[in-house]
Each structure stands twice: as C-alpha cells, then as structure tokens.
Design a protein around this motif. Structure first.
Motif: not given
Length: 833
Positions: A538-565
């Motif tokens: 198995c291989f590690t996803c790129l820093d911008e992606d993360y594995p799905n639950k089935q561990k067969d696909l890299c999903i783009p990570k969402r950008t997050n921070f402590l926002s006012y919204e």
C-alpha cells in the motif's frame, strides 16, 4: 546447367527402425507424420514458380533432392555426404557430374538434425537454411552461421509472456523436451517470467521418444508427467517441443486407459510454441481431438500464397508426373493401398487416386500453407534471389583469378555469405522477406486458436500476432472475443493463479516457503491505500489527500480553520466580545466612581491599567479566529503574551501594594516610605518589559508565519500559524507562568491580612483560577490537533482573563453599585475584632 537446391526434411516419415533410404519403398514398419508432406509440396511449388519466372534466373534451372534423417545421427551424416558427392556412387569429396551442383541445404525442423548437417557442410562452406530452432552451439563445434527462416526465438518468448500477462495467468506450468534446447528454454524463460511476476508451478521434462526405445518404458515416464500435470493447480501450461512432439503429446489423453494413473483428466489451456505444428501419426486419424480443443499456438507468420491451394489439389498419385513420395503419402493419408500392393499382400482398401485431400481431418492435413511450409517456400526464393544478385562480372573475375580454369560460377558463390545475408525481396504473397544481422528472419509470429467441432474436425483461427516492435507490449495484439476455450471452462476465460487476487484496499503478503505468486491479502494500514488489484504494498496518499474508508481511493482534503462562520468560532468570538464589553463597563464604572474610597484604596492607576490589559486580552483572542494571515500570525501570540504579562504584573503589583500598606500601618514601621506609586509602577514596567524583549527577539529571529498543517487531521488541511520557533513560544509562556506563580505565592501568604485591608484573598482566588486554567491548558493544547488547538488557547485566554476580572473586580462593583453605604473610608479602615 542444372543447379540443385537440396532441402532436408527430417521427418515426413517417422520410422520405428533404421531403414536405408533405398529400402523405404519395401519397408512397411514405419509411422508417417502425414502433415510434413506439405513441406515437400511447398518446396516443389516454389521451384516450379522460379523455373517458370524468366526474370529471376533466366539461364538456369533449379532442382532439388530430399533425404530423410530417420532421427538418426549416422544416417544424417551419411546422406549429407551423399549430397556433397556424385549421386551415382558414394565417393566423399568427389563430384563427377558437372550438371548437378549443390548450392544450399534447407535443414531439418529439429535442432539436432541441423547441427549434424552443419558439421559436414561447414567443411565445404555450403550454407544451411533452417526452418526450425537453431541448435545450442555453446561448447560445440563447428561455430557455423545458420540462416534461419524463423524469427528470433526471444520474440516468441515475449509473445508468450505478453499472452500470460494479458489474461493475468501468473501460475503456469512448463513442459519442455529433455534436450539442450529444452534446457536453454528453461534458463531463458524462468528469469524473464519471474521478472514479470509469473511463477512456474512445475517444470516437467518430456523424455525424447527414440524409435528404438521400448514404448512401455516411455509411457511409464509420460504417465508420471501426466499425474503431475493433472494434479497441478495451474490451468495453463506452456509446451516447448519439436516437430514430432505433438504426435507423441496426443498420447496423453489415452494415458488413463493404458496406464495406471492417480489423477483424473481436467481441462487445461495449452500454449504451444512454433516448433510444435499440428501433426499426427497416420494411425491417430480416428483419435479423439477434444484434448487439443482450445489450444493457443504460436506459429511462424504466414500468408496466403496464390496458386498453392490449386497446386495441392492437382496432386495425383496416378498422374504421369508423380513424385517418389506421393504414393506412400497417399496410402498412409487415406489408409489404402494401390492395386499392386493389394495383389501382393491382400491387405487394405484399394486406392483409386480420386480421393480428395480436403476430406482428410485437420490433424492429418491442411490445405492452406502452414508456417513451416511458408518458411520453406521463402527459403527457396531467398536462395534464388541471392543467386540473382550475383553479377556476371564477378563470376568472370573469379574465373580469371583461377588461371582461366573452367569452374562453375556457383562453385565459387557460397564462399561469400553476405549475398544471402543481405537478400531482400517481396514474395508472391506481397510480404517483404529479409534477414537481420544474426541471420534470423525479420518477421513475427501468429497466434492461432485450435477449435474442435462436434464432428471432431479441427480448424485454426488466427486470434493474435506478435510483431518485432519496441517495446514488446506494443508488438502484441490479441482478439480475445473470438477465442474458443476448452469446453470444461464453459467458454469463460480460464483462471490460473496461485492465490485469489487482492482487491483494492489490500496488499499482498507472501506466504512463507511458497513462490512469490502465492500470497495472502492484508488490509492496508491506516493512512495508506491501494487503488489496484494485487499490489505488493500500500502507499501513502499525497499530503493534500486522505484515504477513504475502503482504503482504495485518495480523497482531496478540505481546507479548514477556526472561522467565524462555524459554531465554535462564533461562540468564542461572542464570549470574547461579551467579556470585552463587561470589562469596558467595569472600567467605566470605576472611572465614574474614581473618587470613592474603594477605587482609591489600592492604586487607582494600577486598577485602570489592569482593566485595560484585560480588555486587550479579551480582544486579542479574536486574532486567533479566522483564516490566518501574515499580520495576524505576527501579532496574536506576541499581543497575547505582552497583554497578559501586563495584567499579571498589575496583579503582582496590587498584591505587593496590599502587603506594603498593611506593614506600613504598624506603629514604628519603616515601610511607609515604600508605600506609593513608584514600586507598583516599577513592577509593572519591568515585568512587562522582559516579555516585550522576549517577543521582540522572537519576531526578529524566527517570526510566526501562515502555514498549512496537512498531517495532524486525516481529512483536513488545517490553515494555521506556524509559531516559527517553538522554543521562543515556550519561553513566552514560561515567563508568563513564572509571573503568575510569583503573584499567586505572594497573594497566598497575604490572604490572612485583616479584612479591611484584605484584597489579597480576592487576588489569591483569581490567581488560583488563572494558574488552574493554564496548567490545564498545557496537556489540552498538546493533545488536540488542528483548529481545536487554537480553540483551546482562545478558551484559556478567555477563561483566565474572566477569572481575573470576576474575582478581583466583581466584589468591588457589587459594593459600588449595590452597597454604596459600604463604600466609605471608615468601613475600609475597620479592623477585624
């Protein structure tokens, strides 16, 4: 002048005993491989075309002799010497007939025959053109250069490899002849296949079936091989044999009937090499052909030669121009005898000569030109075009160089092989024929599928080809939709693997003690995926992606921070503004009642400074909320550290002021001169200045900057401020903690002062809250990730600031607003009884 091309047919007959060539007509104890008669017809047809074509050799006529080697080295040497001497009498190295000149030999299908021939021909510099595999020459003599009318052997290996990879057959068996060429195939194919993740489950060596060898012993060895093949878990077997191997190989289907074996027969995908044409002995005409149903066979590329079909149909054993072979062929092909033989022995049906070759089963005869016959056809033309390439001026020069002695020009021709090596021509099928630098035919292989119909007839369907392209994968083409598999597979593509394929989301784990094709499947560990089947790891996803639950696909990570919204950010901002408003109200209240005793009691300016610093502390928490920017990253930690240092310094100054005021009230005390604004102001300024210096060094050396944390939270890229220097950050917090600890200690020891002067109790409790919050902050901060680290710090700022505000100022506001009668000097100076 008659110029003869002498072909070498190793086996149009397969004899059961040694027979002199001259005795073959009177000897009936032999079994014929009928299919090989087409090789003779291909040569005869080619020479007929050349002799009728005035543009190739207009002044010469080509002829040919054919000899049988009988699978015997002694016979091979004898007949080769016959070719190099006069035909009338066998006198080696002597030719008395100038009309018959040997100019080339077309060698046998099998390597050993070609090697024996080369031993003699090398002495006379007569070229040999072989249409089968070249013999293994390592450590042998002579080092003769062969011209091969077959493509390079490595191309066939690449074709077999491409075929296995196409169908994902990674668990295969290998059957080879027990010869030098068979061992060479094992040495060549084993590393090639292993490099491409294909394992040989078994490598079985087929014993050579010598004609003199006892059939029972040979069958015993074949029965052992049969058991191993049928017991094997591989459903695909590669068979590398020789020209006669197919006829012997057909015995496998009858092994269970004639020999004791353990295993029951099963369906197998047989992959045949080009050295094994579809051939049978004459006595096998009625044998069941189900075993070869679905065979995939590589053959030398061939095309439809115009006129050959009609030439074959025109063969008649009773015609005026019958050759010496046709009657023997006819009798074995149609299982009949001609009238003279019937009268002699009274056996068999009578041959009429009107039998049709089209009626013969496919295992015995094919009307279309086979790959080996096509090679012989091209070999004859190659010799003819090489002769044509020789210029008359070269002949003349050679004759003059020999002192004018009259020699046939073709006696001088074959001392220079470049004429044959460099020959290039287009045959009648419209295909270009040439040799490469190694003397091998520059051509490819065809892939045929053998299909057995319900009436046991066999048809060969071309389903692919392997052309000499680079890389090899581009040279291989296959049309799998037209392939007919063995009936036991129910026309579904067969599988031949040691282990079931590992699905995406898992990787292979090799079984200990087993070949690498045998493995278990293990799920990918956390943070890794596999997006293909049968991945080694198995291989590690790129820093911008993360594995799905089935561990067969890299999903783009969402950008997050402590926002006012978001609710958490909004709630913290609400509390920050609320406490800021409350602090401002408290400050306004104290400024409005600045003349009252409770405001004046403990350094009015120090109180205002503390309230303003607390107000700024509440407001600086807003710098931690929202998307990090360069300015906010620079300000938020330093503003927080400096403001809190001022606040805690004010608390420390207030505590010391309370202690000094109490000590100054004692009779004869010398502390009166220390009571005033100078000491508190000095404490606030000096303590705050140290924090300012720390923050200045921090900003000048390793300033904070906007960053993205791609690792702390699996599914998010957290936008944050990188503190630049963790050491400087810890120094700022440590200094703040030191101030708080000193303030708490001083206030703790002053908590038992008389009530009228005792502000120390409130300060002690406020510092207790302050220290508790920040002691809890340290583990909470380092145990959280992403935006929740920021939320913990904002909460700590708000909680500690609120603790100072409520514990120190709310009791005073309570008195100022609700109990103004207590806000009198006599009440503040009243001592405890």
């Amino acid at each position: 002048m008659g110029i003869n091309i002498v072909p070498w047919s190793k086996a149009w007959k397969l004899c059961s005993q040694s027979v002199e060539p001259s005795d073959t007509e009177n000897n009936s104890n032999f079994s014929v491989v009928i299919n090989n008669y087409q090789h003779i017809l291909a040569m005869a047809f080619a020479i007929k075309e050349i002799n009728e074509n005035s543009k190739i050799l207009p002044n010469f006529t080509l002829g040919f002799w054919i000899y049988d080697s009988y699978f015997d080295a002694q016979r091979t040497y004898h007949t080769t010497l016959l070719l190099t001497s006069s035909m009338e009498s066998f006198v080696p190295n002597y030719i008395c007939d100038p009309q018959n000149n040997l100019i080339a030999v077309i060698g046998g299908l099998d390597p050993e025959t070609s090697l024996h021939i080369a031993t003699i021909l090398d002495i006379y510099n007569i070229p040999q053109i072989i249409y089968g595999s070249a013999p293994v020459m390592q450590g042998k003599t002579p080092g003769f250069f062969f011209f091969q009318m077959v493509p390079r052997e490595a191309l066939q290996h690449e074709g077999i490899l491409s075929l296995l990879l196409h169908f994902k057959w990674t668990w295969v068996g290998l059957l080879v002849m027990e010869t030098d060429n068979g061992e060479k195939i094992v040495e060549t194919m084993l590393p090639l296949f292993s490099q491409n993740h294909i394992c040989f489950t078994d490598i079985e060596r087929i014993p050579v079936r010598h004609l003199q060898k006892e059939t029972e012993d040979w069958l015993l060895q074949i029965a052992k091989i049969y058991d191993k093949v049928m017991a094997s878990t591989a459903n695909v077997w590669v068979v590398y044999g020789e020209s006669f191997t197919m006829a012997f190989w057909r015995w496998l289907q009858y092994i269970p009937e004639v020999m004791y074996v353990m295993q029951k027969p099963k369906g197998i995908v047989w992959i045949m090499t080009s050295q094994m044409p579809l051939a049978s002995f004459s006595y096998q005409r009625t044998w069941d052909t189900e075993m070869i149903n679905g065979v995939l066979s590589f053959t030398v590329h061939s095309s439809l030669v115009p006129g050959f079909h009609q030439f074959v149909e025109s063969q008649n054993p009773l015609g005026p121009k019958e050759n010496s072979f046709i009657k023997d062929f006819w009798q074995h092909a149609f299982s009949c005898v001609f009238l003279t033989q019937v009268q002699n022995n009274g056996k068999g049906d009578t041959c009429t000569g009107e039998e049709k070759l089209e009626s013969l089963p496919g295992t015995l005869w094919e009307m279309s030109m086979t790959g080996h016959s096509y090679s012989i056809y091209n070999a004859v033309y190659a010799v003819a075009y090489a002769l044509h390439a020789m210029s008359p001026s070269r002949f003349k020069h050679k004759i003059m160089a020999d002192g004018g002695r009259q020699k046939s020009p073709y006696q001088l021709l074959w001392k220079s092989y470049p004429f044959l090596r460099g020959v290039t021509f287009n045959n009648s099928a419209g295909e270009k024929v040439s040799f490469n630098k190694n003397g091998e035919l520059a051509a490819g292989f065809d892939l045929f599928n053998w299909i057995v119909s319900s009436n046991q007839s066999i048809s060969r369907v071309k389903v692919g080809e392997m052309t000499p392209k680079s890389p090899p994968s581009k040279g291989f083409t296959i049309h799998e939709h037209i392939i007919t598999w063995h009936r036991c597979f129910n026309q579904a593509q067969p599988l031949s693997v040691c282990s079931e394929e590992c699905l995406p989301g898992s990787s292979k784990k090799v079984m200990e003690g087993r070949p690498f094709c045998c493995y278990d499947c293990k799920p990918c560990p956390g943070g890794k995926i596999s997006d293909q089947k049968d991945m080694n790891d198995c291989f590690t996803c790129l820093d911008e992606d993360y594995p799905n639950k089935q561990k067969d696909l890299c999903i783009p990570k969402r950008t997050n921070f402590l926002s006012y919204e978001e609710p958490l950010g909004s709630l913290l901002a609400f509390f920050a503004l609320s406490f800021s408003l409350i602090t401002a109200l408290v400050l306004g209240t104290f400024m409005k009642h600045h003349n009252t005793p409770i405001v004046k009691a403990n350094n009015q300016n120090l109180t205002y400074t503390l309230l303003i610093s607390l107000l700024l502390c509440f407001l600086c928490s807003l710098l931690f909320i929202g998307q990090p920017q360069k300015l906010t990253c620079l300000l938020r930690q330093t503003a927080f550290g400096i403001n809190f240092s001022v606040a805690v310094s004010c608390v420390l100054a207030k505590t010391i002021t309370v202690v000094l005021a109490f000590m100054a009230t004692k009779p004869g005390s010398r502390m009166k001169k220390w009571v005033g604004r100078r000491i508190p102001n000095s404490i606030v300024i000096s303590c705050s200045l140290i924090q300012v210096v720390i923050c200045t060094l921090w900003l000048s050396s390793f300033p904070p900057f906007p960053d993205a944390d791609k690792h702390s939270v699996v599914e998010e890229i957290v936008l944050e401020c990188n503190e630049g220097s963790v050491a400087m950050f810890c120094c700022a917090l440590s200094y703040l903690g030191l101030l708080a600890l000193v303030s708490f200690t001083v206030a703790f020891f002053a908590r038992k002062l008389p009530d009228s002067f005792n502000e120390a109790k409130c300060i002690t409790f406020s510092m207790l809250v302050f220290c508790s919050v920040w002691l809890s902050f340290i583990p909470a901060y380092w145990s959280t990730t992403g935006k929740y680290m920021i939320a913990v710090e904002v909460f700590s700022i708000l909680a500690s600031s609120a603790g100072l505000l409520s514990c120190i100022f709310f009791p005073k506001c309570y008195i100022i607003l609700l109990w103004p009668e207590l806000n009198k000097r006599e009440q503040l100076t009243r001592r405890k009884n």
